[in-house]
Each structure stands twice: as C-alpha cells, then as structure tokens.
Enzyme design. Structure first.
Site, PDB file in Angstrom:
ATOM      1  N   GLN A   1       0.956  -1.241   0.141  1.00 27.11           N
ATOM      2  CA  GLN A   1      -0.252   0.026   0.147  1.00 27.11           C
ATOM      3  C   GLN A   1       0.795   1.250   0.270  1.00 27.11           C
ATOM      4  O   GLN A   1       0.342   2.264  -0.569  1.00 27.11           O
ATOM      5  CB  GLN A   1      -0.919   0.008   1.341  1.00 27.11           C
ATOM      6  CG  GLN A   1      -2.105   0.821   0.979  1.00 27.11           C
ATOM      7  CD  GLN A   1      -3.137   0.241  -0.121  1.00 27.11           C
ATOM      8  OE1 GLN A   1      -2.982  -0.964  -0.250  1.00 27.11           O
ATOM      9  NE2 GLN A   1      -3.792   1.090  -0.644  1.00 27.11           N
TER      10      GLN A   1
ATOM     11  N   HIS B   1       1.895   3.284  -3.169  1.00 22.94           N
ATOM     12  CA  HIS B   1       0.878   4.015  -3.959  1.00 22.94           C
ATOM     13  C   HIS B   1       1.102   5.493  -4.053  1.00 22.94           C
ATOM     14  O   HIS B   1       1.034   6.240  -5.180  1.00 22.94           O
ATOM     15  CB  HIS B   1      -0.617   3.856  -3.280  1.00 22.94           C
ATOM     16  CG  HIS B   1      -1.416   2.719  -4.124  1.00 22.94           C
ATOM     17  ND1 HIS B   1      -1.814   2.605  -5.104  1.00 22.94           N
ATOM     18  CD2 HIS B   1      -2.258   1.524  -3.311  1.00 22.94           C
ATOM     19  CE1 HIS B   1      -2.475   1.703  -5.478  1.00 22.94           C
ATOM     20  NE2 HIS B   1      -2.639   1.104  -4.158  1.00 22.94           N
TER      21      HIS B   1
ATOM     22  N   HIS C   1     -51.670  23.892   1.612  1.00 21.14           N
ATOM     23  CA  HIS C   1     -51.460  22.185   1.627  1.00 21.14           C
ATOM     24  C   HIS C   1     -53.034  21.574   2.277  1.00 21.14           C
ATOM     25  O   HIS C   1     -53.356  20.700   1.412  1.00 21.14           O
ATOM     26  CB  HIS C   1     -50.554  21.893   2.416  1.00 21.14           C
ATOM     27  CG  HIS C   1     -49.126  21.907   2.020  1.00 21.14           C
ATOM     28  ND1 HIS C   1     -48.505  23.196   1.681  1.00 21.14           N
ATOM     29  CD2 HIS C   1     -48.272  20.849   1.942  1.00 21.14           C
ATOM     30  CE1 HIS C   1     -47.220  22.870   1.347  1.00 21.14           C
ATOM     31  NE2 HIS C   1     -47.185  21.602   1.284  1.00 21.14           N
TER      32      HIS C   1
ATOM     33  N   ASP D   1      -7.724  -5.319  -4.608  1.00 21.30           N
ATOM     34  CA  ASP D   1      -7.376  -4.388  -5.500  1.00 21.30           C
ATOM     35  C   ASP D   1      -7.568  -4.876  -7.014  1.00 21.30           C
ATOM     36  O   ASP D   1      -8.191  -4.041  -7.887  1.00 21.30           O
ATOM     37  CB  ASP D   1      -6.098  -3.936  -5.575  1.00 21.30           C
ATOM     38  CG  ASP D   1      -5.679  -2.879  -4.512  1.00 21.30           C
ATOM     39  OD1 ASP D   1      -6.561  -2.578  -4.122  1.00 21.30           O
ATOM     40  OD2 ASP D   1      -4.351  -2.493  -4.280  1.00 21.30           O
TER      41      ASP D   1
ATOM     42  N   GLU E   1      -9.546   2.432   5.070  1.00 23.27           N
ATOM     43  CA  GLU E   1      -9.978   2.000   3.775  1.00 23.27           C
ATOM     44  C   GLU E   1      -9.725   0.231   3.543  1.00 23.27           C
ATOM     45  O   GLU E   1     -10.862  -0.367   3.145  1.00 23.27           O
ATOM     46  CB  GLU E   1      -9.280   2.549   2.654  1.00 23.27           C
ATOM     47  CG  GLU E   1      -9.425   2.264   1.249  1.00 23.27           C
ATOM     48  CD  GLU E   1      -8.756   2.690   0.114  1.00 23.27           C
ATOM     49  OE1 GLU E   1      -8.988   2.724  -0.878  1.00 23.27           O
ATOM     50  OE2 GLU E   1      -7.417   3.241   0.686  1.00 23.27           O
ATOM     51  N   HIS E   2      -8.670  -0.249   3.919  1.00 21.80           N
ATOM     52  CA  HIS E   2      -8.429  -1.825   3.799  1.00 21.80           C
ATOM     53  C   HIS E   2      -8.232  -1.952   5.211  1.00 21.80           C
ATOM     54  O   HIS E   2      -7.176  -1.791   5.841  1.00 21.80           O
ATOM     55  CB  HIS E   2      -7.313  -2.095   2.973  1.00 21.80           C
ATOM     56  CG  HIS E   2      -7.614  -1.497   1.401  1.00 21.80           C
ATOM     57  ND1 HIS E   2      -6.833  -0.549   1.160  1.00 21.80           N
ATOM     58  CD2 HIS E   2      -8.353  -1.894   0.419  1.00 21.80           C
ATOM     59  CE1 HIS E   2      -7.211  -0.034  -0.205  1.00 21.80           C
ATOM     60  NE2 HIS E   2      -7.909  -0.987  -0.453  1.00 21.80           N
TER      61      HIS E   2
END
Length: 435
Positions: A258, A261, A419, A360, A326-327
């Site tokens: 990771q 990235h 109404h 992924d 996230e993961h």
C-alpha cells in the site's frame, strides 16, 4: 517502522493527532481549480486543448480528444494475450459480484392505496481514471463494470494522455472490456469540468465517479450539485490487525504494497504482540529499499507508517474502529471471530492468504473504498451509485377521503393553508385560513 504504544494520549483523536490525516490543505488549491472550471465552462473544447498542453505537455486538437476505434484496436495489439485474459477474468469476477447488488422495483396495493419504489439507472455517467504514477487498469474495471450492471446507457470515460498523446494501452483495453461507451484524452480538473458542464465534444453527464489527485478531488467537490459524485476520496490506506500468531513477513509485504501507491498513503499495523511488532519492523526495513518504488515507499512510511502496540485485543479493536481504514486485514488466530467486532472499514480481508492486492485486482468486491475515516458513515462503490429511486404514490378517492382530516389537521398545524386546501377541495370542503 516506528512503534508507538497505544495509551490514553495516543488513542485520543488518533486520526488528527497521531496520523494527522484530518488536516487538509485543499483550500490552497481552490482558486486554481475554480479558474480551470470556469475556463472550460466558458470555452469548451478550446480550453481542454489549451489546458492539456499546459498541464500534460501534450498537443491535441479538438478532433483528437476522443479515442477512436482504431486506437482501441492498436491498444489490443500492444497488450499481451495473457494480460487481456487476466483483465477479462477480473471483469467477470467484478461483474458477478456486483450483479448481487441489483435492487428491484416494488409495488404494494391495499384498499385503494398503491405505493411503490421504481429503480432506474442514471442515464449518463462520467468515469475519471487517473494517469500519473501508474496505469490503473483495475480502476477502470471497478468504476465502469458496476455502471454496466446498473444499466447506465452512456458511460463516458476521461483519462489524461501520455506524453505521446495516447492513452496507455492497458487502460484502453480495460475500458473496452469493461464496457465504456466513449473515452476522451483529458485529465485533471478540466476533465471534471467537461463532464459537469459539457463541451462541443464531451457530453454533460449526471454523475461523476472515480479517484484522482487533489485538483480532481476539489473539482468534483466543487461541481457537486450540478452533477452527482461518488465521494471525495483521499490517499490509500491499509491497516493490519494482528496477534502473536501472524506471519511478520506477510504483514510487512502487505504494508509495503500500500505504501508504494503514494507518499501520502497510510500503512498501519495494530498488534498486541511486541515480538511481532519488532519482527514486522525489521522485515519492512529489510525489504523496502529493494522495491522499485522505494522512494515513494519511504516517503509514505515516514509520513504515515505506524506500528501501534496495544495492551490487549479490546484496545487494538478500539483503535481499528477509530481509524476506520480503507482496507483492514485481520491476521489473528480466529479472524472471523475478530471480524465481528470491526464496525468501521471499507473492506475487510480475513486470514493471512487474503492479502489486500487480491481486492485491488481480482476478487470481485469493489476497490473504490471510503478513506480518511469516512468508513464510519460511507460504503464502497457499488451498483447503488449508478441507480436512483423514485417513489410511487396512488390513492383512490375513498382512501384519500379516509385520511383527509388527518392531512388537513397536520397541514394546519404547520400553518400551510394551501396544503390543507389541496386535500379539502376534493371533498367539497374549503380551508382558506388557519383556525
């Protein structure tokens, strides 16, 4: 990697104080993004050509913005048969998983009352695919395939061209296999502007999905309301929750996968074992400089790489839920039991053979996930992002008359006389003032 003991100080506001991922410098870039958005809105294709030359150093013409069928065919010739086969297998896995998310319209009828919900696909969707550090063919599949499953009629993909003025062959092949209908060679905030406002070449869409850099993210945030967006995505994250039974070499490899990235990516191990923490740190240090993206990895680990040492599994789980990564990989003696205590995560990977890259690229669940703690309230990209729901209401005269007094009473309580009168007039009544 640095090892930090989880205590009352380090656990407090961990995202802000320790990981410092809540701080945002987006406002510094807003004026530049606004200028780009306004330029494209006013000048259309001419602005796209000019901005592409400015930012991507590529000279295109208005006629060459759209990827042609010939370019897609040439891309197939440049990609190996083995990779094409892999992309197709991944597409199939993603397609099959997302078909299980499809919702059905429904109707209920009873005593003159018909109620229902109609599910329809969004008609036109834009997909942004980033260029930059790596050709992300997997992102093409993850964003386009759920739109296809949902039944979107027009899927417009935008992605920045390379220095040769072309889109990376792998990305084009993935887009064709996934089912994108139109592809344009434009990136950055200007691509988001084109999708939001429309130009002579690029059609205006109703929703924009896909990750990008800070300019893309800010542009999506700015045009929200003119079009829909999926999310305001941040840098990638991985968190591994492990006990003394875990394999340190596996964990180190996953953390590094990771970190490569982005310098802003976050790689965290939360563990109850001091011995494991030390061994993972050693494994990371041995391996990180031997990888091709070692410079990015080292920046990422320096910025947001942590090993958090907890006194017990309860403290470890509390930290995992607060970080809401996230993961989240769970590498414990009984990962399925541990998983039941994890409330906040974009995706959970169970066991030592369920490494994050599986998600992924290939497993099928979407890899577009909530980041920066937003997993506390948001979900992965899904078919739901590409559909909309319309409520259906039908009452007969008798069924409306049976509840008319209730509606009139409610409307009068809110001092909304018109109404109340809307219902009353159907039954020879008149409500023109509030008692």
């Amino acid at each position: 990697m640095r090892i930090v003991k989880l205590d009352s100080n380090t656990k407090k506001d961990i995202l802000t104080n320790l990981l410092k991922r809540s701080a945002s410098q987006m406002s510094d870039f807003q004026p530049a993004v606004d200028e780009i958005l306004n330029d494209v809105r006013e000048n259309g294709d001419e602005a796209l050509v000019r901005l592409t030359e400015k930012f991507d150093k590529v000279t295109l013409s208005k006629d060459s913005l759209r990827v042609t069928k010939e370019e897609i065919n040439d891309a197939y010739d440049s990609v190996s048969d083995e990779l094409i086969s892999t992309i197709k297998k991944s597409r199939d896995n993603i397609y099959n998983f997302h078909t299980k998310q499809v919702r059905q319209s429904f109707i209920t009828t009873e005593k003159g009352i018909t109620l229902g919900q109609r599910i329809t696909a969004i008609e036109k969707v834009g997909v942004y695919v980033p260029g930059g550090r790596a050709p992300l063919s997997s992102s093409v599949l993850m964003n386009v395939v759920p739109a296809v499953v949902a039944g979107v009629e027009k899927i417009v993909m935008v992605t920045p061209p390379g220095k040769d003025g072309k889109v990376t062959p792998e990305v084009l092949v993935a887009a064709d296999i996934a089912g994108a209908h139109e592809i344009y060679k434009v990136g950055g905030a200007q691509a988001i502007a084109a999708l939001a406002y429309g130009t002579e070449s690029i059609p205006k869409v109703y929703k924009i999905v896909g990750p990008g850099n800070i300019f893309v993210t800010l542009a999506k945030k700015t045009v929200f309301g003119i079009v829909g967006i999926d999310s305001v995505a941040g840098p990638s994250e991985i968190l591994v929750l492990a006990d003394e039974t875990a394999n340190p070499a596996y964990i180190a490899a996953d953390l590094l996968s990771q970190a490569e990235h982005d310098p802003m990516a976050s790689s965290i191990l939360v563990t109850t074992s001091k011995e494991l923490a030390d061994r993972v740190s050693d494994e990371v240090d041995k391996l990180k400089d031997r990888l091709s993206r070692s410079e990015i990895i080292n920046q990422s680990l320096d910025n947001y790489g942590y090993i958090l040492l907890a006194d017990d599994m309860n403290d470890a789980i509390e930290a995992v839920n607060e970080i809401a990564s996230e993961h989240v990989e769970i590498q414990t003696k009984d990962p399925y039991q541990t998983m039941t205590y994890i409330r906040n995560a974009g995706a959970i990977f169970l066991g030592e053979y369920s490494s994050e890259p599986l998600g992924d690229y290939f497993a099928g669940p979407n890899h577009v996930l909530p980041t920066n703690g937003t997993a506390k309230f948001s979900s992965p990209l899904s078919v739901d992002e590409f559909i909309k729901k319309t409520s259906l209401i039908s009452y007969s005269r008798d069924s409306l008359e049976a509840v008319s007094d209730d509606i009139i009473r409610f409307a009068k309580a809110e001092q909304l006389t018109a109404h109340a009168n809307s219902v009353a007039t159907r039954f020879g009544k008149e409500v023109l003032d509030v008692d």
